[in-house]
Design a protein around this motif. Sequence first.
Motif, PDB file in Angstrom:
ATOM      1  N   CYS A   1      61.231  93.975 144.311  1.00  0.00           N
ATOM      2  CA  CYS A   1      62.008  94.852 145.363  1.00  0.00           C
ATOM      3  C   CYS A   1      63.397  94.763 144.872  1.00  0.00           C
ATOM      4  O   CYS A   1      63.789  93.711 144.414  1.00  0.00           O
ATOM      5  CB  CYS A   1      62.152  93.886 146.654  1.00  0.00           C
ATOM      6  SG  CYS A   1      60.544  94.113 147.629  1.00  0.00           S
TER       7      CYS A   1
ATOM      8  N   HIS B   1      56.182 102.474 150.555  1.00  0.00           N
ATOM      9  CA  HIS B   1      57.258 102.961 151.335  1.00  0.00           C
ATOM     10  C   HIS B   1      57.287 102.246 152.681  1.00  0.00           C
ATOM     11  O   HIS B   1      58.045 101.671 153.263  1.00  0.00           O
ATOM     12  CB  HIS B   1      57.328 104.346 151.648  1.00  0.00           C
ATOM     13  CG  HIS B   1      56.392 104.929 152.421  1.00  0.00           C
ATOM     14  ND1 HIS B   1      55.102 105.184 151.962  1.00  0.00           N
ATOM     15  CD2 HIS B   1      56.449 105.301 154.010  1.00  0.00           C
ATOM     16  CE1 HIS B   1      54.430 105.706 153.194  1.00  0.00           C
ATOM     17  NE2 HIS B   1      55.118 105.721 154.335  1.00  0.00           N
TER      18      HIS B   1
ATOM     19  N   THR C   1      58.940  98.772 152.362  1.00  0.00           N
ATOM     20  CA  THR C   1      60.371  98.653 152.567  1.00  0.00           C
ATOM     21  C   THR C   1      60.758  98.819 153.894  1.00  0.00           C
ATOM     22  O   THR C   1      61.365  98.007 154.386  1.00  0.00           O
ATOM     23  CB  THR C   1      60.950 100.130 151.660  1.00  0.00           C
ATOM     24  OG1 THR C   1      60.498 100.153 150.365  1.00  0.00           O
ATOM     25  CG2 THR C   1      62.466  99.985 151.797  1.00  0.00           C
TER      26      THR C   1
ATOM     27  N   ASN D   1      62.688  95.461 155.998  1.00  0.00           N
ATOM     28  CA  ASN D   1      63.873  95.853 156.440  1.00  0.00           C
ATOM     29  C   ASN D   1      63.907  95.345 158.245  1.00  0.00           C
ATOM     30  O   ASN D   1      64.756  95.258 158.558  1.00  0.00           O
ATOM     31  CB  ASN D   1      64.438  97.392 156.429  1.00  0.00           C
ATOM     32  CG  ASN D   1      65.004  97.396 154.938  1.00  0.00           C
ATOM     33  OD1 ASN D   1      65.463  96.346 154.256  1.00  0.00           O
ATOM     34  ND2 ASN D   1      64.983  98.487 154.076  1.00  0.00           N
TER      35      ASN D   1
ATOM     36  N   VAL E   1      66.574  95.939 151.698  1.00  0.00           N
ATOM     37  CA  VAL E   1      65.649  96.190 150.686  1.00  0.00           C
ATOM     38  C   VAL E   1      65.981  97.790 150.418  1.00  0.00           C
ATOM     39  O   VAL E   1      65.546  98.685 151.188  1.00  0.00           O
ATOM     40  CB  VAL E   1      64.409  96.028 151.115  1.00  0.00           C
ATOM     41  CG1 VAL E   1      63.258  96.527 150.161  1.00  0.00           C
ATOM     42  CG2 VAL E   1      64.021  94.451 151.441  1.00  0.00           C
ATOM     43  N   ASN E   2      66.371  97.920 149.127  1.00  0.00           N
ATOM     44  CA  ASN E   2      66.456  99.295 148.881  1.00  0.00           C
ATOM     45  C   ASN E   2      65.314 100.079 148.227  1.00  0.00           C
ATOM     46  O   ASN E   2      65.256 101.167 148.566  1.00  0.00           O
ATOM     47  CB  ASN E   2      67.826  99.518 147.749  1.00  0.00           C
ATOM     48  CG  ASN E   2      69.144  98.720 148.209  1.00  0.00           C
ATOM     49  OD1 ASN E   2      69.506  99.119 149.564  1.00  0.00           O
ATOM     50  ND2 ASN E   2      69.663  97.801 147.344  1.00  0.00           N
ATOM     51  N   GLU E   3      64.514  99.241 147.738  1.00  0.00           N
ATOM     52  CA  GLU E   3      63.551  99.621 146.917  1.00  0.00           C
ATOM     53  C   GLU E   3      62.329  98.797 146.689  1.00  0.00           C
ATOM     54  O   GLU E   3      62.509  97.735 146.318  1.00  0.00           O
ATOM     55  CB  GLU E   3      63.800 100.354 145.342  1.00  0.00           C
ATOM     56  CG  GLU E   3      63.352 101.604 144.859  1.00  0.00           C
ATOM     57  CD  GLU E   3      63.881 101.983 143.607  1.00  0.00           C
ATOM     58  OE1 GLU E   3      65.123 101.809 143.328  1.00  0.00           O
ATOM     59  OE2 GLU E   3      62.915 102.573 142.949  1.00  0.00           O
ATOM     60  N   THR E   4      61.121  99.271 146.825  1.00  0.00           N
ATOM     61  CA  THR E   4      59.879  98.594 146.578  1.00  0.00           C
ATOM     62  C   THR E   4      59.248  99.030 145.645  1.00  0.00           C
ATOM     63  O   THR E   4      58.814 100.313 145.744  1.00  0.00           O
ATOM     64  CB  THR E   4      59.209  98.235 147.980  1.00  0.00           C
ATOM     65  OG1 THR E   4      60.358  97.796 148.809  1.00  0.00           O
ATOM     66  CG2 THR E   4      58.162  97.269 147.763  1.00  0.00           C
TER      67      THR E   4
END
Lengths: 253, 253
Positions: A12, A80, A83, A87, A96-99
């Motif tokens: 992440c 997706h 994420t 959050n 969390v911006n990206e997983t």
Amino acid sequence: MIDMNDLQRIKCTISYDGTSFNGYQVQPDKRTVQQELEHALSRIHKGQAIKVVASGRTDTGVHARGQVIHFDTPLSIPVHKWTLALNANLPDDIVVNETEYVSNYFHARFGTKKKEYRYFVNLSKKRDVFNRNYMYHFPRSLNMSDIEEAAKDFIGTHDFTSFCSARSEVEDKVRTIYKIECIQEDDVLIFRFVGNGFLYNMVRILVGTLLQVGEGKISPSQMLELLNERNREHTGVTAPGNGLYLWEVSYNN
Amino acid sequence: MIDMNDLQRIKCTISYDGTSFNGYQVQPDKRTVQQELEHALSRIHKGQAIKVVASGRTDTGVHARGQVIHFDTPLSIPVHKWTLALNANLPDDIVVNETEYVSNYFHARFGTKKKEYRYFVNLSKKRDVFNRNYMYHFPRSLNMSDIEEAAKDFIGTHDFTSFCSARSEVEDKVRTIYKIECIQEDDVLIFRFVGNGFLYNMVRILVGTLLQVGEGKISPSQMLELLNERNREHTGVTAPGNGLYLWEVSYNN
């Protein structure tokens, strides 16, 4: 019982506002980023403890725009939704911006190739109430060409003992800095440091020293001497944590 | 005993980060901006109670870049030392920007000529952890020309009952808006409202309504009808306080 072969590794990229945390790493009875991450993961895993590994620690008050973590999970959730789930379970000062699912060979700490830190200084004479936690207020006139001249000497591979907290327990204090940029936009001075890794407090001591150079308290010609001394006592003060951001972490693919 | 003739009136322009305040006005057992100001003044006056008058209240979470206050003091302190003394005694989420001695006819609340509020909206799909307290996160696509068309109808002198909290106790709900600007810079949408005064929650209901216009939920042609209805029930939701800033207050000289 969890079959370790069924675990999938997740990477992440996260941001956090360091203001209300006692740094990244878990400490008893203190609010830390790692503790909040593991707490959220435990809830998603119905009480099961999940250990989080980060690219490195950050100190009290230090922010992250692109901290990277990994953990292993027995759950199969589309990426997706991970994420969203994280959050939904995290406090609002961590995002969390990206997983992504990654191979079990990926390691957030040991696989790092390059790290970028940025340090924000507010040079305005006036205090800015909205940036008090996000920039270091340093209302002085600075000689920018002296700062740039001094910064050049840090680029390359050096033993950074002089620019490392005396409390550091790391043995090998040799690091490589690929790039240092000093960007001034109106009253805001931004330092960019890109390197293969940074020692405890290293960016903050480099910034503290460069600011003293800018004030004329240390000559830019002294930098190599300071490096060669391998002695923390003669370098500048440690700039405060509130101006520092772990900006980006890159990995070998 | 204080001789009222010896009191001098002081005007201050202040900024505050509204995040950790229960609004401006004193309330029992709650942290408010007024309480912190009066507490600081009491310390400067060795325990004597000093009453502060502001241009108007702000709600919980609402910020101020240029709130104006006045108070009366028996102390004779040079004006720049007043700024220092106040800032030394205030918490770090309130900053006094400017202090001046004014005539006893100056009144921070009753003398206002013009007020400007700004409202900041973050339209990005991604949450920004560093702006969560300073902008309203509204990750939608907006029709900006519809918003601009709708906003035009609010300019001028109107009874704003439809755009005022039902809890307001003010009788006269006629106000004049001189200017509304909608400025989009990348993912940030800024609304500027300049008027002779604003009712309770008025800017937040105007913004909430304009955002619903932008989403296509309300037609821009309905604005005059909504104003004429003088009924809060048909106007848009109240946008949250975290995006709102009391930006500037002007006085008759």
